[in-house]
Design a protein around this motif. Sequence first.
Motif, PDB file in Angstrom:
ATOM      1  N   GLY A  86      19.998 -90.976 -47.128  1.00  0.00           N
ATOM      2  CA  GLY A  86      20.023 -90.228 -48.372  1.00  0.00           C
ATOM      3  C   GLY A  86      18.794 -89.413 -48.668  1.00  0.00           C
ATOM      4  N   VAL A  87      17.892 -89.265 -47.691  1.00  0.00           N
ATOM      5  CA  VAL A  87      16.655 -88.519 -47.908  1.00  0.00           C
ATOM      6  C   VAL A  87      16.906 -87.033 -47.646  1.00  0.00           C
ATOM      7  CG1 VAL A  87      14.250 -88.214 -47.206  1.00  0.00           C
ATOM      8  CG2 VAL A  87      15.254 -90.517 -47.280  1.00  0.00           C
ATOM      9  N   THR A  88      16.579 -86.200 -48.620  1.00  0.00           N
ATOM     10  CA  THR A  88      16.768 -84.756 -48.479  1.00  0.00           C
ATOM     11  C   THR A  88      15.451 -84.004 -48.314  1.00  0.00           C
ATOM     12  OG1 THR A  88      16.886 -84.640 -50.911  1.00  0.00           O
ATOM     13  CG2 THR A  88      18.968 -84.716 -49.700  1.00  0.00           C
ATOM     14  N   THR A  89      14.345 -84.603 -48.752  1.00  0.00           N
ATOM     15  CA  THR A  89      13.003 -84.067 -48.533  1.00  0.00           C
ATOM     16  C   THR A  89      12.141 -85.212 -48.034  1.00  0.00           C
ATOM     17  OG1 THR A  89      13.217 -82.457 -50.331  1.00  0.00           O
ATOM     18  CG2 THR A  89      10.983 -82.947 -49.565  1.00  0.00           C
ATOM     19  N   ALA A  90      11.456 -84.997 -46.902  1.00  0.00           N
ATOM     20  CA  ALA A  90      10.676 -86.084 -46.307  1.00  0.00           C
ATOM     21  C   ALA A  90       9.291 -85.593 -45.930  1.00  0.00           C
ATOM     22  CB  ALA A  90      11.379 -86.635 -45.067  1.00  0.00           C
ATOM     23  N   VAL A  91       8.277 -86.315 -46.385  1.00  0.00           N
ATOM     24  CA  VAL A  91       6.898 -86.051 -46.002  1.00  0.00           C
ATOM     25  C   VAL A  91       6.548 -87.001 -44.862  1.00  0.00           C
ATOM     26  CG1 VAL A  91       4.486 -86.095 -46.732  1.00  0.00           C
ATOM     27  CG2 VAL A  91       6.246 -85.239 -48.293  1.00  0.00           C
ATOM     28  N   LEU A  92       6.259 -86.430 -43.697  1.00  0.00           N
ATOM     29  CA  LEU A  92       5.923 -87.219 -42.514  1.00  0.00           C
ATOM     30  C   LEU A  92       4.413 -87.443 -42.506  1.00  0.00           C
ATOM     31  CD1 LEU A  92       8.160 -85.411 -39.850  1.00  0.00           C
ATOM     32  CD2 LEU A  92       8.783 -87.199 -41.501  1.00  0.00           C
ATOM     33  N   LYS A 326      13.173 -87.386 -58.714  1.00  0.00           N
ATOM     34  CA  LYS A 326      12.375 -86.450 -59.513  1.00  0.00           C
ATOM     35  C   LYS A 326      10.903 -86.832 -59.537  1.00  0.00           C
ATOM     36  CE  LYS A 326      12.471 -82.700 -62.032  1.00  0.00           C
ATOM     37  NZ  LYS A 326      12.981 -81.427 -61.453  1.00  0.00           N
ATOM     38  N   GLY A 327      10.608 -88.136 -59.596  1.00  0.00           N
ATOM     39  CA  GLY A 327       9.212 -88.578 -59.624  1.00  0.00           C
ATOM     40  C   GLY A 327       8.426 -88.086 -58.430  1.00  0.00           C
ATOM     41  N   PRO A 328       8.855 -88.400 -57.193  1.00  0.00           N
ATOM     42  CA  PRO A 328       8.123 -87.898 -56.039  1.00  0.00           C
ATOM     43  C   PRO A 328       8.136 -86.379 -55.930  1.00  0.00           C
ATOM     44  CG  PRO A 328      10.101 -89.100 -55.368  1.00  0.00           C
ATOM     45  CD  PRO A 328       9.888 -89.366 -56.822  1.00  0.00           C
ATOM     46  N   ALA A 329       9.222 -85.734 -56.367  1.00  0.00           N
ATOM     47  CA  ALA A 329       9.234 -84.266 -56.355  1.00  0.00           C
ATOM     48  C   ALA A 329       8.116 -83.719 -57.235  1.00  0.00           C
ATOM     49  CB  ALA A 329      10.595 -83.749 -56.828  1.00  0.00           C
ATOM     50  N   ALA A 335       9.239 -78.296 -58.026  1.00  0.00           N
ATOM     51  CA  ALA A 335       9.956 -78.229 -59.296  1.00  0.00           C
ATOM     52  C   ALA A 335      11.437 -77.924 -59.130  1.00  0.00           C
ATOM     53  CB  ALA A 335       9.317 -77.162 -60.189  1.00  0.00           C
ATOM     54  N   ASP A 336      11.877 -77.582 -57.925  1.00  0.00           N
ATOM     55  CA  ASP A 336      13.252 -77.135 -57.719  1.00  0.00           C
ATOM     56  C   ASP A 336      14.200 -78.235 -57.273  1.00  0.00           C
ATOM     57  OD1 ASP A 336      12.183 -77.507 -55.194  1.00  0.00           O
ATOM     58  OD2 ASP A 336      13.091 -75.713 -54.328  1.00  0.00           O
ATOM     59  N   ARG A 337      13.766 -79.497 -57.317  1.00  0.00           N
ATOM     60  CA  ARG A 337      14.610 -80.585 -56.823  1.00  0.00           C
ATOM     61  C   ARG A 337      14.309 -81.890 -57.557  1.00  0.00           C
ATOM     62  NH1 ARG A 337      12.405 -79.749 -50.969  1.00  0.00           N
ATOM     63  NH2 ARG A 337      12.152 -77.718 -51.954  1.00  0.00           N
ATOM     64  N   GLY A 338      15.174 -82.879 -57.323  1.00  0.00           N
ATOM     65  CA  GLY A 338      14.947 -84.190 -57.907  1.00  0.00           C
ATOM     66  C   GLY A 338      15.933 -84.579 -58.986  1.00  0.00           C
ATOM     67  N   ASP A 339      16.707 -83.598 -59.513  1.00  0.00           N
ATOM     68  CA  ASP A 339      17.782 -83.922 -60.447  1.00  0.00           C
ATOM     69  C   ASP A 339      18.944 -82.976 -60.181  1.00  0.00           C
ATOM     70  OD1 ASP A 339      17.486 -81.494 -62.019  1.00  0.00           O
ATOM     71  OD2 ASP A 339      15.748 -82.412 -62.971  1.00  0.00           O
ATOM     72  N   ALA A 341      20.466 -80.818 -62.306  1.00  0.00           N
ATOM     73  CA  ALA A 341      20.608 -79.787 -63.331  1.00  0.00           C
ATOM     74  C   ALA A 341      21.005 -78.466 -62.686  1.00  0.00           C
ATOM     75  CB  ALA A 341      19.306 -79.622 -64.105  1.00  0.00           C
ATOM     76  N   PRO A 342      21.770 -77.621 -63.398  1.00  0.00           N
ATOM     77  CA  PRO A 342      22.142 -76.312 -62.848  1.00  0.00           C
ATOM     78  C   PRO A 342      20.917 -75.515 -62.420  1.00  0.00           C
ATOM     79  CG  PRO A 342      23.401 -76.773 -64.836  1.00  0.00           C
ATOM     80  CD  PRO A 342      22.374 -77.865 -64.716  1.00  0.00           C
ATOM     81  N   GLY A 343      21.004 -74.891 -61.258  1.00  0.00           N
ATOM     82  CA  GLY A 343      19.918 -74.093 -60.724  1.00  0.00           C
ATOM     83  C   GLY A 343      19.003 -74.848 -59.788  1.00  0.00           C
ATOM     84  N   GLN A 344      19.039 -76.170 -59.826  1.00  0.00           N
ATOM     85  CA  GLN A 344      18.248 -76.964 -58.893  1.00  0.00           C
ATOM     86  C   GLN A 344      18.869 -76.902 -57.492  1.00  0.00           C
ATOM     87  OE1 GLN A 344      15.306 -77.508 -60.416  1.00  0.00           O
ATOM     88  NE2 GLN A 344      15.282 -79.712 -60.123  1.00  0.00           N
ATOM     89  N   ARG A 345      18.046 -77.173 -56.479  1.00  0.00           N
ATOM     90  CA  ARG A 345      18.563 -77.257 -55.123  1.00  0.00           C
ATOM     91  C   ARG A 345      19.718 -78.261 -55.077  1.00  0.00           C
ATOM     92  NH1 ARG A 345      15.672 -76.770 -49.854  1.00  0.00           N
ATOM     93  NH2 ARG A 345      16.533 -78.849 -49.502  1.00  0.00           N
ATOM     94  N   ALA A 346      20.714 -77.918 -54.294  1.00  0.00           N
ATOM     95  CA  ALA A 346      21.862 -78.813 -54.135  1.00  0.00           C
ATOM     96  C   ALA A 346      21.502 -79.910 -53.143  1.00  0.00           C
ATOM     97  CB  ALA A 346      23.092 -78.040 -53.687  1.00  0.00           C
ATOM     98  N   ASP A 347      20.577 -80.775 -53.573  1.00  0.00           N
ATOM     99  CA  ASP A 347      20.159 -81.943 -52.804  1.00  0.00           C
ATOM    100  C   ASP A 347      20.820 -83.154 -53.464  1.00  0.00           C
ATOM    101  OD1 ASP A 347      18.524 -80.258 -51.377  1.00  0.00           O
ATOM    102  OD2 ASP A 347      16.654 -80.994 -52.234  1.00  0.00           O
ATOM    103  N   LEU A 348      21.718 -83.803 -52.758  1.00  0.00           N
ATOM    104  CA  LEU A 348      22.404 -84.927 -53.370  1.00  0.00           C
ATOM    105  C   LEU A 348      22.839 -85.929 -52.301  1.00  0.00           C
ATOM    106  CD1 LEU A 348      25.758 -84.344 -52.921  1.00  0.00           C
ATOM    107  CD2 LEU A 348      25.168 -82.529 -54.524  1.00  0.00           C
ATOM    108  N   VAL A 349      23.029 -87.158 -52.762  1.00  0.00           N
ATOM    109  CA  VAL A 349      23.486 -88.225 -51.896  1.00  0.00           C
ATOM    110  C   VAL A 349      24.722 -88.848 -52.532  1.00  0.00           C
ATOM    111  CG1 VAL A 349      21.822 -89.823 -52.942  1.00  0.00           C
ATOM    112  CG2 VAL A 349      22.881 -90.400 -50.769  1.00  0.00           C
ATOM    113  N   VAL A 350      25.745 -89.061 -51.703  1.00  0.00           N
ATOM    114  CA  VAL A 350      26.994 -89.662 -52.149  1.00  0.00           C
ATOM    115  C   VAL A 350      26.991 -91.121 -51.703  1.00  0.00           C
ATOM    116  CG1 VAL A 350      29.506 -89.571 -52.046  1.00  0.00           C
ATOM    117  CG2 VAL A 350      28.178 -87.443 -51.935  1.00  0.00           C
ATOM    118  N   ILE A 351      27.087 -92.024 -52.686  1.00  0.00           N
ATOM    119  CA  ILE A 351      27.002 -93.465 -52.430  1.00  0.00           C
ATOM    120  C   ILE A 351      28.348 -94.121 -52.718  1.00  0.00           C
ATOM    121  CG2 ILE A 351      25.922 -95.626 -53.214  1.00  0.00           C
ATOM    122  CD1 ILE A 351      23.833 -94.064 -51.895  1.00  0.00           C
ATOM    123  N   ASP A 352      28.779 -95.000 -51.843  1.00  0.00           N
ATOM    124  CA  ASP A 352      29.962 -95.807 -52.114  1.00  0.00           C
ATOM    125  C   ASP A 352      29.651 -96.697 -53.325  1.00  0.00           C
ATOM    126  OD1 ASP A 352      31.690 -98.210 -52.035  1.00  0.00           O
ATOM    127  OD2 ASP A 352      32.444 -97.352 -50.168  1.00  0.00           O
TER     128      ASP A 352
END
Length: 380
Positions: A86-92, A326-329, A335-339, A341-352
Motif C-alpha cells: 500500500g505504499v505510494t511514496t517511499a523514501v529509501l 498525510k503526516g509523513p507527507a 502538499a499534493d498527497r496524503g488525503d 481531497a479533490p485535486g490531490q494525487r490519486a494515491d490510494l490503497v484498497v483494503i479488504d
Amino acid sequence: MTLSLRFINAEVLHPGGLSAAPLSIADGVIAPDGGRAVDLSGYTILPGIVDAHGDGFERHLAPRRGAMKDIGEGLIAAEAELAANGVTTAVLAQFYSWEGGMRGPDFAQRVMEGLGRICGEVVTDLRAQLRFELSMVDDYDTVAAFIAAHEIGYVVFNDHLPHEALAAGKRPPRLTGQALRIGRNPEKHLAAMQALHAGMHRVPAALAHLTADLARAGVRMGSHDDRTEAGRAEWQRLGATIAEFPETIEAAEAARAGGDSIVMGAPNVVRGGSHNGNASAPDMAAMGLIDALASDYHYPSLRRAAFLLADAGIHDLAGAWHLVSKGPAQVLGLADRGDLAPGQRADLVVIDSRTRRVAATLAGGRISHAAGDVAERFFG
C-alpha cells in the motif's frame, strides 16, 4: 496510463472518518467525477501510504551476502513489495558511512545511480534519503557534492561510532565480525574507527558549515536517535528539524516543544514497544508525540501499525491513518498527497474490509498493485 474511474459501494476514509460516497479519479488526481464505475463493495479505500524512512529495500539488493550486480533490478523488486503493502511514496534510506559494505560511499553511489535509472520505469514515487555519518569530517565536501549531483532532498545525520569503547581504549563488540562481513581487515577497521573518534573535535565547525550549505539548497535535514533535550536543541539550531526515532520521551518532548517533526518506526508499534528498550511508539502516539510512522526495516508494519493504534483506541481510524499518509507527507513537504481531497494525487490503497489485506494500490492514478477479486473488478 492514468485511469478515469468512479469507485462505488466502498467505504472511503476522509479526515472526518469513513464515507460511503463514491470516489472518482481522473488525470492522476482525485476528481469530482470519474469515468467507468468499479464496484468495490466489501472494500475500504484509504489514502496511499507515504513512507518517510525505510531501508527494507536492502534485502532486494543483497538477497545473500554480496550485493546484486544490477542494482536497478533489485530496486524494481523492492518497488513491487512497497506497492503490495500500500505504499505510494517511499523514501529509501541509504547510508553513507565508514561502516563500509552496503553502508559505504561506493555502494551509495551505485544505489543513487540505479535509482536514477529506474525511477521512470516504476509507478511508486521513489525518493532518496542519505544517512550520513557525521564523524566523517574529511568527506564533508565530497558528500555535499554527492547530495547535489543526485538531487537528494533529505539528509539525516547519524553517529554510529562506539565512542564509549573507543574512549576507554577497548575493542568494540562485534568488530571482527563486522569487518570480515565487509571484507576489511579487523585491525585496519579498528584503526579507522579510532581515527574518526579522535577527530570528533573537528565535527562542530564542519557540521555547521555543511548544514548551512544544505539549508540554502533547500535540503530537508534530520537527526537520528536523539536522546537528550540539549541534543535535540542543537540539531534544531543547525536546521535539522526532523527527529527520527528519538530514543527517549525527553528528546521527543523537546522536539515537540521546538516545533520539530517526529518520525517513529511502525515496527515499534507492531511489537508493542522498542526492540532495544528505547521509547515506546504506542506510548508516544498516545502522548501526541508522533507526526509520522515509517517502515524502518519492515514495509508491512505501516498498515498494521495504523490499524493497531485505531483498534487500541489511541486514535480513531482517520487519526491513525494520518500517521502513515498525510503526516509523513507533511514532514516531507509534499502538499499534493496524503488525503483523498479533490485535486490531490490519486494515491490510494484498497483494503479488504474483513481481512485488512491490501487488494490494490494506485499511485498517481496508475495501478502499482492489484490482486484477486479486486483485480477482476478493475479489469473485468
